[in-house]
Structures are given as C-alpha cells and as structure tokens.
Design a protein around this motif. Structure first.
Motif, mmCIF file in Angstrom:
data_model
loop_
_atom_site.group_PDB
_atom_site.id
_atom_site.type_symbol
_atom_site.label_atom_id
_atom_site.label_comp_id
_atom_site.label_asym_id
_atom_site.label_seq_id
_atom_site.Cartn_x
_atom_site.Cartn_y
_atom_site.Cartn_z
ATOM 1 N N UNK A 25 8.017 25.053 9.594
ATOM 2 C CA UNK A 25 8.928 24.006 10.081
ATOM 3 C C UNK A 25 9.862 23.548 8.971
ATOM 4 N N UNK A 26 9.340 23.401 7.756
ATOM 5 C CA UNK A 26 10.184 23.028 6.622
ATOM 6 C C UNK A 26 11.255 24.080 6.394
ATOM 7 N N UNK A 27 10.879 25.356 6.447
ATOM 8 C CA UNK A 27 11.848 26.434 6.238
ATOM 9 C C UNK A 27 12.954 26.385 7.287
ATOM 10 N N UNK A 28 12.582 26.107 8.531
ATOM 11 C CA UNK A 28 13.583 26.007 9.597
ATOM 12 C C UNK A 28 14.511 24.808 9.344
ATOM 13 N N UNK A 29 13.941 23.689 8.939
ATOM 14 C CA UNK A 29 14.756 22.522 8.606
ATOM 15 C C UNK A 29 15.746 22.855 7.501
ATOM 16 N N UNK B 26 16.814 16.829 14.346
ATOM 17 C CA UNK B 26 15.731 16.968 13.378
ATOM 18 C C UNK B 26 14.975 15.648 13.210
ATOM 19 N N UNK B 27 15.718 14.542 13.259
ATOM 20 C CA UNK B 27 15.067 13.244 13.156
ATOM 21 C C UNK B 27 14.114 12.981 14.311
ATOM 22 N N UNK B 28 14.499 13.384 15.502
ATOM 23 C CA UNK B 28 13.619 13.221 16.657
ATOM 24 C C UNK B 28 12.338 14.028 16.509
ATOM 25 N N UNK B 29 12.453 15.218 15.931
ATOM 26 C CA UNK B 29 11.273 16.054 15.707
ATOM 27 C C UNK B 29 10.329 15.358 14.728
ATOM 28 N N UNK B 30 10.882 14.809 13.647
ATOM 29 C CA UNK B 30 10.053 14.116 12.654
ATOM 30 C C UNK B 30 9.382 12.893 13.274
ATOM 31 N N UNK B 31 10.132 12.122 14.047
ATOM 32 C CA UNK B 31 9.561 10.928 14.659
ATOM 33 C C UNK B 31 8.377 11.280 15.545
ATOM 34 N N UNK B 32 8.513 12.332 16.341
ATOM 35 C CA UNK B 32 7.409 12.754 17.201
ATOM 36 C C UNK B 32 6.206 13.200 16.379
ATOM 37 N N UNK B 33 6.465 13.896 15.275
ATOM 38 C CA UNK B 33 5.366 14.330 14.405
ATOM 39 C C UNK B 33 4.634 13.128 13.823
ATOM 40 N N UNK B 34 5.368 12.078 13.489
ATOM 41 C CA UNK B 34 4.749 10.907 12.882
ATOM 42 C C UNK B 34 3.948 10.088 13.890
ATOM 43 N N UNK C 143 7.107 18.996 3.141
ATOM 44 C CA UNK C 143 6.346 18.717 4.356
ATOM 45 C C UNK C 143 5.429 17.527 4.229
ATOM 46 N N UNK C 144 5.246 17.014 2.992
ATOM 47 C CA UNK C 144 4.387 15.857 2.766
ATOM 48 C C UNK C 144 5.208 14.566 2.785
ATOM 49 N N UNK C 145 4.545 13.470 3.119
ATOM 50 C CA UNK C 145 5.194 12.173 3.288
ATOM 51 C C UNK C 145 4.543 11.133 2.381
ATOM 52 N N UNK D 123 0.830 -1.191 0.000
ATOM 53 C CA UNK D 123 0.000 0.000 0.000
ATOM 54 C C UNK D 123 0.870 1.249 0.000
ATOM 55 N N UNK D 124 0.629 2.121 -0.954
ATOM 56 C CA UNK D 124 1.265 3.430 -0.964
ATOM 57 C C UNK D 124 0.254 4.451 -0.463
ATOM 58 N N UNK D 125 0.712 5.394 0.334
ATOM 59 C CA UNK D 125 -0.193 6.405 0.876
ATOM 60 C C UNK D 125 0.523 7.743 0.990
ATOM 61 N N UNK D 126 -0.129 8.781 0.493
ATOM 62 C CA UNK D 126 0.353 10.153 0.610
ATOM 63 C C UNK D 126 -0.231 10.747 1.880
ATOM 64 N N UNK D 127 0.644 11.205 2.776
ATOM 65 C CA UNK D 127 0.211 11.835 4.025
ATOM 66 C C UNK D 127 0.631 13.298 3.978
ATOM 67 N N UNK D 128 -0.311 14.209 3.790
ATOM 68 C CA UNK D 128 0.061 15.622 3.633
ATOM 69 C C UNK D 128 0.394 16.301 4.961
ATOM 70 N N UNK D 129 1.211 17.347 4.860
ATOM 71 C CA UNK D 129 1.461 18.295 5.960
ATOM 72 C C UNK D 129 1.907 17.613 7.255
ATOM 73 N N UNK D 130 2.868 16.697 7.139
ATOM 74 C CA UNK D 130 3.485 16.159 8.359
ATOM 75 C C UNK D 130 4.265 17.268 9.060
ATOM 76 N N UNK D 131 4.925 18.121 8.262
ATOM 77 C CA UNK D 131 5.565 19.335 8.765
ATOM 78 C C UNK D 131 4.857 20.539 8.163
ATOM 79 N N UNK D 132 4.751 21.613 8.932
ATOM 80 C CA UNK D 132 4.199 22.865 8.420
ATOM 81 C C UNK D 132 5.245 23.554 7.542
ATOM 82 N N UNK D 133 4.814 24.533 6.754
ATOM 83 C CA UNK D 133 5.752 25.261 5.911
ATOM 84 C C UNK D 133 6.814 25.988 6.746
#
Length: 226
Positions: free
Chosen positions: A13-17, A56-64, A148-150, A1-11
């Motif tokens: 947050x992406x700019x800061x990354x 940054x990886x820890x931030x993404x993991x928490x968001x997920x 920001x999308x996954x 299964x492939x799935x698009x998950x939008x807006x895992x990060x806000x814009x």
C-alpha cells in the motif's frame, strides 16, 4: 501521550501511495499554515482539495478507524481528512504548536484538534534528517519511523521537523477530535484498556476482567463528550 502504531499501511500500500504521489503536483506548504507557523514552515503539500489527496486520505482514515490500537489511544470523535507533505533539499518545519481549531476543507465545519498524527510514507534510509521532534514535560523525543507506521501525540505539544539534507521525506498528517479532550485522562483510559486486554488473554472473561471493563466504561461515560 505519544504512541507508535506500526503497520497502519502495508508495504504494498505504501508503494502504491508513493507511485501516485510521485506524479502529483505539490504546492507551497505555507498555504495551510497560520500566521506564526508561516514564518517557520518550508515544505510542499498536496492541495488539500485535490482529488488525489481526498482519495488517499479517505483510505488512510478508513484504515485508522478500523485499527484497534488507534481507536483505543485516540478515542476519535472526528478525524480531519489527512494532508500530505514532502520535505527535500533542506526543507524543514520550525518549532510550532498546532492550532486548536481546524476547519474541514471546503466547509464551514470546525473541530477541535486534540491529537496529532503523522503517518510516515518514506523509509528511514531514504533520507537524512527529517525527524519529527516533539517536546513535552518529559523532554524531547525524536521520531523517524518505518514507512506505513504512525505516531500519535497531543496537539498541544510543541514540535518541529528537522531539515531533510538528503533524499525525500513523504508523509501524511492529520488531526483528531477525541471523545475525551484531556490527554491525561485519555492516557489513563488507554492503559486501563490495554491491561484489560492482557488480563482477558491470560485468564479469559473472569469476574475481575468484567469488573475492570465496567470501570473502564464508567470512566468513559463520565469523561466523554459526544
């Protein structure tokens, strides 16, 4: 299964990354590739144990883990800390399949890779090429998402990243071990869960919704490995 998950990060947050990553020192991406993948991998990565990658990886993991759609689709038991890569100047990653067993960086702890995820950190108009191309029984799928999308897809899929011919493609990628290792079973559970949510939104927690929720949890009880 492939799935698009939008807006895992806000814009923002992406700019800061991107601001933080622009100042980082990147290394040859082949440092983390297996023998077969090394032959077709041409990109750059953050060192896996670098403080910036861990932060940054820890931030993404928490968001997920707090994202309902990711949890419903992946049913994660373990998530490997995200990696970060960059493609530019024709860099690419040829056809390959992700290794079944991944080691947590800096440890002897192993996990099974059931689900692969790519989090896009560059907007599509920032670069040419760079599509994630996944091949499965239903054909070939090209993926190029907003920053920001996954995208999540089975780790058993053969896939590649097309050459980046203009600009820079920056992304994070990671693997998850699911409580339900079989992709088809995960897909059925996800569809059942999403339809239960729609039913509840339309009719509340009526007897049918409660009964179907029971079936969902009994199937999960039958198939989960924890």
């Amino acid at each position: 299964m492939m799935l698009h998950i939008p807006a895992v990060l806000t814009k923002p947050q992406v700019q800061e990354f991107r601001h933080r990553l622009a100042q980082a020192e990147w290394v040859d991406g082949r440092a983390t590739a297996g023998a077969q993948s090394t032959q077709v991998k041409r990109n750059r990565q953050l060192p896996e144990l670098s403080p910036l990658a861990q932060e940054l990886g820890g931030f993404i993991t928490q968001a997920l883990v707090s994202h309902p759609l990711f949890f419903a689709a992946v049913l994660p038991l373990r998530i490997l800390p995200p990696y970060f890569n960059s493609y530019a100047g024709g860099e690419h990653y040829g056809m390959h399949i992700d290794g079944a067993i991944r080691m947590r960086p800096g440890t002897a702890n192993a996990m099974r890779a059931d689900v692969s995820s790519t989090l896009f950190l560059s907007e599509p108009e920032e670069y040419d090429g760079g599509e994630l191309i996944v091949s499965d029984a239903y054909g070939t799928h090209e993926v190029k998402l907003a920053a920001g999308d996954l995208i999540v897809y089975p780790s058993s899929s053969v896939h590649r990243v097309a050459p980046v011919t203009r600009g820079e493609r920056v992304a994070a990628f990671l693997w998850s071990q699911s409580m339900v290792r079989d992709d088809a079973k995960r897909g059925m559970l996800f569809e059942l869960d999403q339809n239960i949510q729609k039913l509840r939104a339309a009719h509340g927690d009526d007897a049918i919704a409660v009964d179907l929720t029971g079936h969902y949890h009994n199937l999960l009880r039958m198939w989960a490995e924890v």
